[in-house]
Design a protein around this motif. Structure first.
Motif: not given
Length: 373
Positions: A278, A282, A314
């Motif tokens: 990640l 993203v 996130a």
């Protein structure tokens, strides 16, 4: 003769059932109820509720608050709440940290410790020894009046819960670890509950506090740590599958030609949405999550997805890609668009969930903690 032996047994069974009912009713109430309110909710007589509530107060499972003014004539009612002196120890082993916390029946953290560190490829004997020392320190830091009713441990992998054995945790590099035997005496043993981290973290979403329902009754929880785990929650209860191994969403293949995974497969979701991946991309993580979660929704008809751990951090960046893929791939999306929510921030939700699991056992059998009449 048989009837005389069964009579007391039936009476004890009825008392146990009614104790469970009264305790569950108080814990689930949005506002602290009086004995009269509990009687009205349960259908039990006021005298029965009063007697059982007194027993639960004596056992520490309920507390009484100051009397509240009655809306009409008569004596003001005495509100009942979860007992503040009853607590459980929750522990968690994660590839990135160790955690231990004492949680009371109201869901409050009384004492805790969280020690970060890279535990990938670590020695389980040494790690569990360190966790045991942490746990003892945390227990001693809790208020002296606290009554500890059990201990639980969250681990990231497949667990044989009945035997307290961790079968496989690829991100730790552990396999076939006898958790109960390796923890220091008094912390391990048959009384310790051991379960998957994602399953236990999901309990903190399903319940706002022990016995009190959370905001969602049916959802799929996605736990983002170093790896990615998941848990199915139906009607407020975690569904673990036949052997307790359901929810391993991190090892759903999203690309058969993708990178190799520590589990031995290729292209697993974890390789795209795990913490290390990640940090690098993203957008790709959102795509992979959307693909995998669309398959979950199509298979299980789960209305809500809840993101936890680093996926929650996130969420703003991930959600557009996740929703885009889910809207395209979930067959029911034209009639019910995908619903992606974010769990409250808690770096050691598995530890809290481990304590909640201990309380589940208490709520199933409160008579074991109530003095015999």
């Amino acid at each position: 003769m048989t009837g005389s032996r069964e009579g007391p047994s039936r009476q004890a069974s009825l008392r146990d059932s009614n104790l469970r009912l009264v305790l569950a009713t108080v814990l689930a109430a949005e506002e602290p109820p009086s004995r009269a309110a509990v009687a009205a909710t349960t259908g039990l007589t006021r005298s029965t509720v009063s007697r059982l509530a007194d027993e639960l107060v004596t056992g520490g499972l309920l507390d009484e608050l100051d009397r509240s003014p009655a809306p009409g004539r008569g004596r003001p009612g005495t509100p009942l709440v979860a007992g503040s002196g009853v607590a459980a120890l929750g522990m968690q082993v994660n590839p990135g940290f160790l955690a231990a916390r004492v949680v009371d029946l109201r869901g409050r953290v009384l004492s805790e410790d969280l020690v970060p560190g890279d535990l990938s490829g670590s020695d389980p004997v040494e790690v569990l020894r360190r966790l045991g020392l942490m746990a003892r320190t945390v227990e001693r830091a809790a208020p002296a009046s606290t009554r500890l009713v059990g201990r639980g441990l969250a681990v990231p992998g497949l667990v044989a819960a009945r035997h307290g054995r961790l079968l496989s945790a690829p991100n730790l590099g552990w396999a076939d670890v006898p958790i109960r035997r390796l923890l220091p005496r008094g912390l391990g043993g048959s009384a310790l509950t051991v379960a998957n981290e994602a399953e236990l973290a999901a309990r903190t979403v399903a319940a706002a506090a022990p016995g009190r329902p959370g905001p969602y009754t049916d959802f799929f929880y996605v736990s983002g740590e170093v790896g990615v785990g998941g848990a199915i929650v139906l009607d407020g209860r975690v569904f673990g599958g036949r052997y307790g191994w359901a929810g391993e969403v991190g090892h759903i293949t999203v690309d058969t030609d993708g990178p190799p995974c520590s589990c031995g497969s290729r292209g697993c979701l974890e390789q795209y949405a795990g913490l290390r991946a990640l940090r690098q991309d993203v957008e790709r993580a959102g795509w992979a999550l959307g693909v995998a979660l669309a398959a979950v929704v199509n298979l299980l008809d789960i209305p809500t997805i809840v993101l936890g751990g680093h996926l929650a951090h996130a969420a703003d960046a991930l959600r557009p890609g996740v929703l885009r893929e889910m809207e395209q791939r979930v067959l029911s999306s034209p009639w019910r668009p995908p619903d992606v929510r974010v769990a409250d921030e808690d770096p050691a939700a598995g530890a809290t969930g481990a304590a909640y699991q201990v309380f589940d056992q208490v709520l199933d059998a409160p008579a074991s903690l109530v003095p015999q009449r």
